[in-house]
Structure formats: C-alpha cells, structure tokens
Design a protein around this motif. Structure first.
Motif, PDB file in Angstrom:
ATOM      1  N   LYS A  92     -64.255 150.854  19.791  1.00 45.80           N
ATOM      2  CA  LYS A  92     -64.586 149.440  19.586  1.00 45.80           C
ATOM      3  C   LYS A  92     -63.658 148.814  18.536  1.00 45.80           C
ATOM      4  CE  LYS A  92     -68.419 149.525  22.123  1.00 45.80           C
ATOM      5  NZ  LYS A  92     -68.248 150.809  22.820  1.00 45.80           N
ATOM      6  N   GLN A  93     -63.690 147.496  18.495  1.00 49.78           N
ATOM      7  CA  GLN A  93     -62.934 146.791  17.456  1.00 49.78           C
ATOM      8  C   GLN A  93     -63.803 146.644  16.226  1.00 49.78           C
ATOM      9  OE1 GLN A  93     -61.791 143.226  19.700  1.00 49.78           O
ATOM     10  NE2 GLN A  93     -59.699 143.720  19.127  1.00 49.78           N
ATOM     11  N   ASP A  97     -70.477 145.137  16.748  1.00 51.85           N
ATOM     12  CA  ASP A  97     -71.279 145.080  17.958  1.00 51.85           C
ATOM     13  C   ASP A  97     -72.624 144.447  17.635  1.00 51.85           C
ATOM     14  OD1 ASP A  97     -69.745 145.872  20.042  1.00 51.85           O
ATOM     15  OD2 ASP A  97     -71.288 147.222  20.799  1.00 51.85           O
ATOM     16  N   GLU A 134     -58.241 134.121  11.191  1.00 53.74           N
ATOM     17  CA  GLU A 134     -57.391 134.803  12.164  1.00 53.74           C
ATOM     18  C   GLU A 134     -58.165 135.915  12.864  1.00 53.74           C
ATOM     19  OE1 GLU A 134     -53.126 135.329  11.062  1.00 53.74           O
ATOM     20  OE2 GLU A 134     -53.582 137.398  11.586  1.00 53.74           O
ATOM     21  N   GLU A 161     -61.449 123.706  17.695  1.00 48.25           N
ATOM     22  CA  GLU A 161     -62.093 124.139  18.938  1.00 48.25           C
ATOM     23  C   GLU A 161     -62.909 125.403  18.689  1.00 48.25           C
ATOM     24  OE1 GLU A 161     -58.782 123.634  18.863  1.00 48.25           O
ATOM     25  OE2 GLU A 161     -58.394 121.922  20.169  1.00 48.25           O
ATOM     26  N   LYS A 186     -57.757 142.869   8.711  1.00 54.64           N
ATOM     27  CA  LYS A 186     -57.390 142.689  10.116  1.00 54.64           C
ATOM     28  C   LYS A 186     -58.316 143.455  11.045  1.00 54.64           C
ATOM     29  CE  LYS A 186     -53.860 146.221  10.212  1.00 54.64           C
ATOM     30  NZ  LYS A 186     -52.453 146.489  10.313  1.00 54.64           N
ATOM     31  N   LEU A 187     -58.147 143.143  12.315  1.00 58.38           N
ATOM     32  CA  LEU A 187     -58.969 143.739  13.344  1.00 58.38           C
ATOM     33  C   LEU A 187     -58.279 145.005  13.834  1.00 58.38           C
ATOM     34  CD1 LEU A 187     -61.474 142.442  14.380  1.00 58.38           C
ATOM     35  CD2 LEU A 187     -60.179 141.521  16.270  1.00 58.38           C
ATOM     36  N   VAL A 188     -59.029 146.110  13.914  1.00 57.90           N
ATOM     37  CA  VAL A 188     -58.418 147.346  14.400  1.00 57.90           C
ATOM     38  C   VAL A 188     -59.340 147.976  15.432  1.00 57.90           C
ATOM     39  CG1 VAL A 188     -57.079 147.882  12.338  1.00 57.90           C
ATOM     40  CG2 VAL A 188     -59.461 148.552  12.456  1.00 57.90           C
ATOM     41  N   ARG A 189     -58.776 148.912  16.226  1.00 55.90           N
ATOM     42  CA  ARG A 189     -59.591 149.608  17.201  1.00 55.90           C
ATOM     43  C   ARG A 189     -59.784 151.052  16.741  1.00 55.90           C
ATOM     44  NH1 ARG A 189     -61.438 148.096  21.967  1.00 55.90           N
ATOM     45  NH2 ARG A 189     -60.093 146.328  22.380  1.00 55.90           N
ATOM     46  N   GLY A 241     -63.903 138.744  20.389  1.00 60.14           N
ATOM     47  CA  GLY A 241     -64.656 138.239  21.529  1.00 60.14           C
ATOM     48  C   GLY A 241     -65.742 137.298  21.033  1.00 60.14           C
ATOM     49  N   ARG A 242     -66.324 136.536  21.962  1.00 61.99           N
ATOM     50  CA  ARG A 242     -67.241 135.482  21.552  1.00 61.99           C
ATOM     51  C   ARG A 242     -68.450 136.010  20.791  1.00 61.99           C
ATOM     52  NH1 ARG A 242     -68.238 133.339  26.244  1.00 61.99           N
ATOM     53  NH2 ARG A 242     -69.886 134.859  26.417  1.00 61.99           N
ATOM     54  N   ASP A 243     -69.090 137.054  21.326  1.00 58.86           N
ATOM     55  CA  ASP A 243     -70.293 137.555  20.676  1.00 58.86           C
ATOM     56  C   ASP A 243     -69.968 138.117  19.305  1.00 58.86           C
ATOM     57  OD1 ASP A 243     -71.597 136.854  22.915  1.00 58.86           O
ATOM     58  OD2 ASP A 243     -71.658 138.866  23.766  1.00 58.86           O
ATOM     59  N   GLN A 244     -68.828 138.806  19.233  1.00 51.93           N
ATOM     60  CA  GLN A 244     -68.488 139.444  17.966  1.00 51.93           C
ATOM     61  C   GLN A 244     -68.197 138.429  16.889  1.00 51.93           C
ATOM     62  OE1 GLN A 244     -65.306 141.644  19.774  1.00 51.93           O
ATOM     63  NE2 GLN A 244     -66.389 143.554  19.408  1.00 51.93           N
ATOM     64  N   GLN A 271     -66.948 126.041  18.846  1.00 52.16           N
ATOM     65  CA  GLN A 271     -67.546 127.103  19.669  1.00 52.16           C
ATOM     66  C   GLN A 271     -68.529 127.928  18.857  1.00 52.16           C
ATOM     67  OE1 GLN A 271     -64.982 130.021  21.463  1.00 52.16           O
ATOM     68  NE2 GLN A 271     -63.794 128.414  22.429  1.00 52.16           N
ATOM     69  N   ASP A 284     -59.215 136.353  17.025  1.00 53.40           N
ATOM     70  CA  ASP A 284     -58.917 137.523  17.837  1.00 53.40           C
ATOM     71  C   ASP A 284     -60.154 138.172  18.454  1.00 53.40           C
ATOM     72  OD1 ASP A 284     -56.299 137.222  17.374  1.00 53.40           O
ATOM     73  OD2 ASP A 284     -56.144 138.730  15.790  1.00 53.40           O
TER      74      ASP A 284
END
Lengths: 422, 427
Positions: free
Chosen positions: B108-109, B184, B209, B241, B117-120, B215-218, B245, B213
């Motif tokens: 997961k991210q 999650d 930033e 925008e 930053k975002l990592v997996r 997803g919407r739920d996250q 959202q 990057d």
C-alpha cells in the motif's frame, strides 16, 4: 442541479464553461480516440480493402464488448479513486505486478513503433522524408509532454481527437452504396478462410487493447470524478466507444468502396492512403493520410507517457511531468527510453517491421486475458467496490465477453507465433 | 536455516526479520500436522514499535487466527504452534487499533513523514526479541522489491562479483515505523501518535503535493488526521479544484471551520469550485464576518482583481503614527498574508496613499503616516483582468497592489504570490 447550472453560468465565462464540459467528457473520448491509432487504422484499411463490407457486421459486437470492458475500467476508477496498476499491486502483490509491467512495457513499445511507422508513412505522402519526420515527431512529442503543463497537454489531446472527423469526411469522397452497407452491418458474412478469421480477430484485438484499460482508469482518477457523477462518466465512455467504432466504420467503408471494388490490395494504412488517390481523388488521399498522421502522433504522445505512469505507480516511484528529474528518475528514464527506442526502430535501415508488429500484437494478445481477468476479480471485490460491484446479470455478460476475448486472442497469439516461426 | 524458540533460547536474539521471509510459510500444529499457510500478522498499535499480537493462516478450513503467544517456535521453515492452541475466526473488518500488516500495509501507499512524500511499502522489517516480533521499519526501497521477487540472493551474489562497492548492497531503504502514516480507511481508526504529530510539522506545500498524489479516499483520510489550521494551510497550497473535492467529502461544519482559517481569497476560490448547494451549506455554517468577506469576493470572476484580492490588509487613517502601524502589524501578524505595503485611507475608506515597511523602519515612531505616505504608484479596479494586475505589479515592483472601487474606496489588495500562482496556472 438547475440552481447549480445557474450559478455556474453567472460565474464562469463562456470559454471556461466549454472547458468544464469537455472536462467531464474527457477520459472516455480521449481513450477512444487513441484507440484508433496507427495499428487500428491499418487493420481497418486492410480489412476494407481485402474483404469489402464482409467484416462490417463485427463492429456492432465489438462496440458492445468495448463498452462492457471500458465501463468497468471507468467504474473502478471512479469508485476506488486508484489506477488499475495501483489496484493490481495492492491486491495481487509484487510478482504479478512485475511480470505484468514487463509485458506492458514491451507490448507498448511495439505499439509505439507502430505509431512512428504511421507518422513516417503518412508524412511521406506529403513528401516529407522519413529521416526528417520521425525524429521531428519524437522531439515534438518529448517537448510537448515535458515542457507543457498538464492542462495544455490535455487541451492539445482534446483538439487532436476532433481531427478524427477526417475519416468520416473521406467517406464523402468514396461514394459508397449505403443500402449494401446497411445490410452488411447487421448480416454476418462468414468465410471459412483462415485469413478472414485472422482479420476478424485482428479487428477485435486492435480495438480492445490492454493499455486502454490502464489509461482510461487513470484518466478518470486524474479527473477526480466522484461516484455521484458516475452516470455522466458512463455516458462519456459509451459515447467514446461509439465514436471509436464510427471512425472504424468510416475507414472500412472508405477502403471497401474504393480499393476493394477496384481490386487493389494493401498491407498498410500508408499504402491505402496512396491507393485512394487515383480512385477517390487527391483530397481523399490527403484526408486519409492526415487522419493517419494525427492518430499516430496522438498515440505516440500518450503511450510512452502512460506506460511510464503505470509502471511507476505500481512500484511506488514518484512520477509525473511536474516532478524534477532528480525526484522522478525512473519515470523520466522509462518515458524517454520508450519514445527514443520506438522512433529509432523505425529509422533503422532494413529493419523487418512486419515481424516486429507481429511480436507486439502477440504480446498485446497475451497480456489482455490477464488484464481482463484481474479487472473482473477486482471489480467483484466487496472491500473495494461495495455496492458498485458488478450485478449478477452484468457479471455474466462481462465474463462471457472476457471468455470470448480470451479465446480469440489465444487464437491470434497462436497464428502470430506460427507466422513468426515461418 | 536457524530455528529460534520463542522462549528460552536467546542465542540469536535480537535479530531482524522481514515480513516476506515469514508470510507464505507453513504453520504446523504441535503434532507436526500442517494446518495451513501463514497469510497475515496482526499488530496492536499502542506502542511505538508494536508487537505482533496474532497470526492469520489460511488452510483447508478457511482463514483462522491464533494468538502469537501460542507459537511454539518459528523460523525460515515456518511456524509450529503449541499444544492446545486455540483458533478463532478472524474478524471481517479489522478491530480498532489493530492492523493486519499484509492486508493494510504491505504493497500500500503510506506517507513517509520524515521525507514528506508518498511511498509504497515493499516489505516490513521486524525486530525479533525474546520470542516477540516487533515492527521496526517499512522497506520502501529497490532491495525490498527484489527480495519480494525472490531474487535477493542471486542479485546480491552477482553484484558482489561484478561491482562489490555498489551502494545497493548496503543501502536498505528503511523508514522507521514511527514515521509512517498508513492511509487505508479501516486503518483510519488507528492512531499512530508520533507520525500524527509530525504530520502537522510538514510544510503545507509538501502536504498539498502528497494529497494531489493520493487516491480520493486516502486523501480524505489524511485530511481527517490534520488539525483545522494545518488543513487550511495545506489546502491553500493545493489547487482549488482539489481543495473543493476534499471539502465536499467532509461534513459542512468541518469544511466551514477549515475555510475560516484560510485566507479569504483562497477560500473564495475553493468555494467557487464547489457545487452550488454544497457551497450554500458551507457558507451557512461559517462564522458571519468570514462568510461575508468570502461572499463579497465570490461576486467577482476568479481571474480578475476582485477575485484575486484579499480583503485582509492594514488600513489606517493619516493621523495615526508609525508606532501605531507597527503595533498593528505585530498584533495581526497571524492573520495577514504577505505584507509589505500598508494603506492610508480617510474615514470613508478612500485610499489616500501607501507606506512601505521601509518607510516605517526609517521614520521616528511618532511621525504621522499622513506626513510620510506617498501616492500609490498603481491601483486596480475590481474588474481588471489578470494581465493588467500582473503588469501593474511587475511595472512598479509592488508586493501588493491596492484594489479600489469606482468611488476610490479601498476594497482589498492583490499580493504578488497570488498573481504568480494564477499566471503559472494559466500558462
């Protein structure tokens, strides 16, 4: 809804309202347009020139299958807010993702080669030599994507998709027999000839390609479309699929009404454009070539970029043209390599293009069943999709579509491998 | 292939293990019969480096859960349970403050709070101590990927032969568990204290930033973890925008609280991107003065001086002194945007002139503003287009350009950062 529209009208200037409208209609339409890329136009031209109207009937079932598959991509994008490669990584792990990425890179590399071959062939008709057109197109694509902002690139793509109108206009020059076409659209003309079957499968394969599912889902996510707006998004997808096949129809008919009637056989879209000149006039030939150029250039801009996105997304590498090189090395390397290799292959003297196309077709065919099955598994996961899972009836249709697609592509891969070995 | 016993044998303690070397291994009962394959490990999140509390296996009878305390021994060849270990059915939804690592974290991210930053997550790294497994790090590097592919020994051996000094051989890219924010939804119940606190210390631009990057739920989950002030700062940096959202996903009261904290011009931009009924709801939930300010701005299109301006400014009468102006600056530092010019206006609000910070510093505190003010080099009308706004700021080197209405009454100012942002967006 009405109040909302009224407010929007008061506040937003007219040209921006048009842009907002296009924003909702974006993903489906752009995906559909890129779908009719150089490979697609070639397949449809050859189909029309060789078999006349006999393959027209396939377009209706192809449209239905395309809508079934694309609708699922869009729905997953809207509900999960994540891309397909993202979902595959999160649900099926590293190994599956790795092999899928490799297959996607190689298959798309083949597609990019086809696009540059299309650029070369179409511009040759206007007298531009290959050694000039291909590098110029590669540099133009590279600059457009890396130096432009996301918004300007998207506007460019939307404008480019309008130029597909070139094909329906070509029809006007070809003067086909509409009565005959009407019958051919609904009444299947089956031949037991192996070449006919291969052509039929080729048409299905070029219309429903693996990369499209990734691209459409990513584009829907990028737009930030919400579940409440999903109805609109579905319309966009359906409209896009219909437009794709209207363009395909125009190409098949234009070639059938002219080349097939005159008994001219062609092997590429470039040859078709040239052969049109004595039969339907110079303008038809130019329009056809222009359409081919537009489609090839358009797809050459989108394919390397989207491939780089999907792979980086799956592995968690930073990606995006708004990142600096130092932040997103893998992304820039992948993007640039695919573009450069794709263009270089076309420039390589005496390189056997036909086997390369066959390899690409076989790889696309091998990848598609996996992508479709992953999509079906994902879209039926309650944890991901909740109430938006496939209904029982739709699921049946989707599995049948997938099964038919898998059988056809297995056959396509088999004959592809046979031809490669021959 | 060392086997370590949880109790007693401590020769190999403490040692590190990766999740990928545990999951997928067989689980056996005390009699040696195979019960199934290990599919997940569940940790409780109370501690900084949380211990594995239970394990989930998948066998012929479906998924079953055992307490970690019922593990007799474990190693590279799998786990053996103690006699009399009791199985339970794993819950459908993870319980609060429990994280099933494979289901919620692996692949997961996550937000790496340290590097912003975002990592997996490619793998998880455990510390094995006295039979307990504690999560120490998440592996986000290439090495973790190669380990998951099962190629680590091969790649290591080849590299050692070809290039013994390769940085890859030493560099595991591990991020400390305490610096990690899982995103999650079900993990949304989880509180990871340190990371939570650190989130608020990230630069708002970095947070924006990361949100772009996700997803919407996250991103909604992430927004929910931020306090109102941090959320407002991050949304000011994000595109309007995206901000719209996000605010649509939270209750109108929370959206209103966040918008109140934002600069009025940014808040107006975000509101104008919201659908009409949501906008009315949020405006109704906002405090009156803030709502009125924003409503006034909403009346102007986004790319005009009226839409770009902020009503927050320092405006004083000509009789006031330099000391008053500096006092005002100090008092309102928190709420004001970029300040360089202060505005002098009469009782009716008509703009008389401006003083720069430099003027305030150079003159005696008792000097009247009316004596040192100068004429504003440029003023804007509320309907002036972005081009003219940018041209005025560039020509006269202004940090903020005053905006006046037809009667010459000062309405607000456009600051250069907003002009730059808008010009870059429209490129």
């Amino acid at each position: 809804m009405a109040a909302e529209a009224a407010v929007a009208q008061r506040r937003v200037p007219f040209n921006r309202r048009i842009m907002l409208f296009l924003a909702v209609l974006g993903p489906g339409l752009i995906t559909a347009s890129v779908d009719n890329d150089a490979g697609g136009i070639t397949t449809y031209s050859v189909a029309g020139a060789t078999w006349g109207y006999d393959l027209l009937w396939t377009l209706i079932p192809i449209t239905v299958a395309l809508i079934v598959v694309q609708e699922m991509s869009a729905r997953m994008g809207v509900i999960t807010g994540k891309g397909l490669s993202d979902l595959i990584r999160e649900n099926f792990g590293v190994r599956v993702t790795f092999w899928m990425s490799i297959a996607l890179i190689v298959a798309n590399l083949g597609n990019v080669v086809a696009e540059f071959a299309g650029v070369a062939a179409s511009l040759q008709i206007f007298g531009v030599p290959v050694w000039l057109s291909v590098p110029a197109a590669a540099v133009a694509v590279w600059l457009l994507v890396l130096k432009g902002t996301y918004r300007s690139v998207e506007k460019f793509f939307l404008v480019a998709s309008v130029f597909y109108v070139a094909y329906p206009v070509t029809l006007f020059f070809a003067k086909p027999d509409w009565g005959e076409i009407g019958t051919a659209l609904v009444v299947p003309h089956l031949h037991s000839d192996g070449a006919y079957v291969a052509m039929l499968i080729g048409m299905v394969g070029t219309t429903i390609a693996p990369w499209m599912q990734f691209y459409l889902q990513a584009a829907v996510v990028e737009k930030g479309i919400k579940p409440e707006q999903y109805g609109m998004s579905r319309l966009d997808v359906i409209a896009g699929c219909v437009v794709t096949d209207v363009v395909a129809f125009a190409i098949v008919v234009a070639c059938a009404a002219t080349l097939h009637v005159a008994g001219v056989r062609v092997e590429t879209a470039g040859q078709a454009a040239m052969a049109l000149e004595p039969l339907a006039g110079r303008h038809a030939s130019w329009l056809f070539a222009f359409g081919l150029f537009n489609a090839s250039f358009f797809a050459a801009a989108i394919l390397p970029l989207s491939t780089a996105y999907f792979v980086c997304e799956a592995f968690g590498w930073e990606s995006g043209v708004d990142r600096k090189y130092g932040e997103a090395r893998q992304f820039y390397w992948l993007y640039t390599s695919i573009l450069v290799i794709g263009a270089a292959v076309v420039l390589w003297p005496r390189l056997p293009l036909v086997p390369i196309m066959l390899v690409s077709q076989v790889l696309n065919g091998m990848l598609l069943p996996f992508v479709l099955v992953f999509m079906l598994l994902l879209i039926n996961k309650e944890k991901l999709m909740g109430q938006w899972r496939n209904g029982r009836w739709f699921n049946g249709v989707a599995w049948i579509t997938t099964a038919v697609m898998i059988m056809l592509t297995v056959y396509l891969v088999a004959i592809g491998v046979r031809d490669l070995l021959a | 292939m060392a086997e370590t016993a949880p109790q007693g044998e401590t020769a190999a303690d403490p040692r590190f293990r990766f999740l990928s070397s545990i999951v997928g291994r067989p689980v056996r009962g005390s009699d040696g019969a195979r019960l199934g394959t290990l599919t997940d490990l569940v940790v409780a999140t109370g501690e900084q480096y949380p211990p594995v509390e239970s394990l989930v296996l998948t066998g012929r009878g479906g998924r079953r859960q055992y307490q970690w305390s019922s593990v007799e021994r474990f190693g590279d060849r799998g786990l053996t349970l103690k006699a009399g270990a009791v199985a339970s059915t794993p819950p459908e939804q993870p319980l609060a403050d429990r994280i099933p690592l494979v289901e919620e974290i692996l692949d997961k991210q996550i937000v790496d709070v340290h590097d912003a930053k975002l990592v997996r997550v490619n793998d998880l790294h455990f510390l094995e101590l006295k039979g307990q497994l504690r999560v120490a790090h998440v592996d986000v590097g290439l090495r973790g990927l190669i380990r998951r592919m099962g190629w680590e020994p091969f790649v290591d051996r080849t590299l050692r032969l070809v290039r013994p000094g390769a940085p890859y051989l030493k560099a595991d890219h591990l991020v400390s568990w305490k610096l990690v924010q899982p995103l999650d939804q079900s993990a949304g119940k989880v509180r990871l204290e340190v990371a939570q606190r650190l989130l608020a210390t990230l630069h708002p631009a970095d947070l924006a930033e990361i949100m772009e990057d996700l997803g919407r739920d996250q991103r909604t989950v992430l927004l929910g973890r931020l306090d109102v002030e941090t959320a407002a700062e991050a949304l000011e940096e994000a595109s309007s925008e995206l901000a719209a959202q996000l605010l649509e996903e939270v209750p109108p009261e929370k959206a209103a609280d966040i918008l109140e904290e934002m600069a009025p011009d940014e808040a107006a931009d975000v509101l104008s991107d919201l659908p009409g009924d949501t906008r009315d709801e949020v405006l109704a939930a906002m405090e009156r003065p803030e709502a009125r300010e924003v409503e006034a701005l909403l009346a102007y299109p986004q790319d005009t001086a009226g839409g770009l301006m902020t009503p927050d400014r320092i405006q004083l009468a000509p009789e006031r002194t330099v000391a008053d102006a500096i006092g005002e600056l100090r008092r309102r530092d928190e709420e004001l945007p970029l300040v360089y010019e202060i505005f002098v206006a009469d009782a009716g609000g008509r703009l008389l002139g401006i003083c720069t910070l430099r003027d305030l510093v150079l003159h005696e505190p008792a000097t009247r503003l009316g004596a040192i003010m100068r004429e504003a080099p440029a003023t804007l009308g509320v309907h002036d287009r972005l081009r003219e706004v940018a041209a005025a700021a560039a020509k006269y080197n202004l940090v903020s350009v005053p905006v006046i209405d037809e009667a010459g009454v000062l309405q607000g100012m456009v600051t250069v950062d907003d002009i730059l942002g808008e010009v870059l967006d429209g490129r």
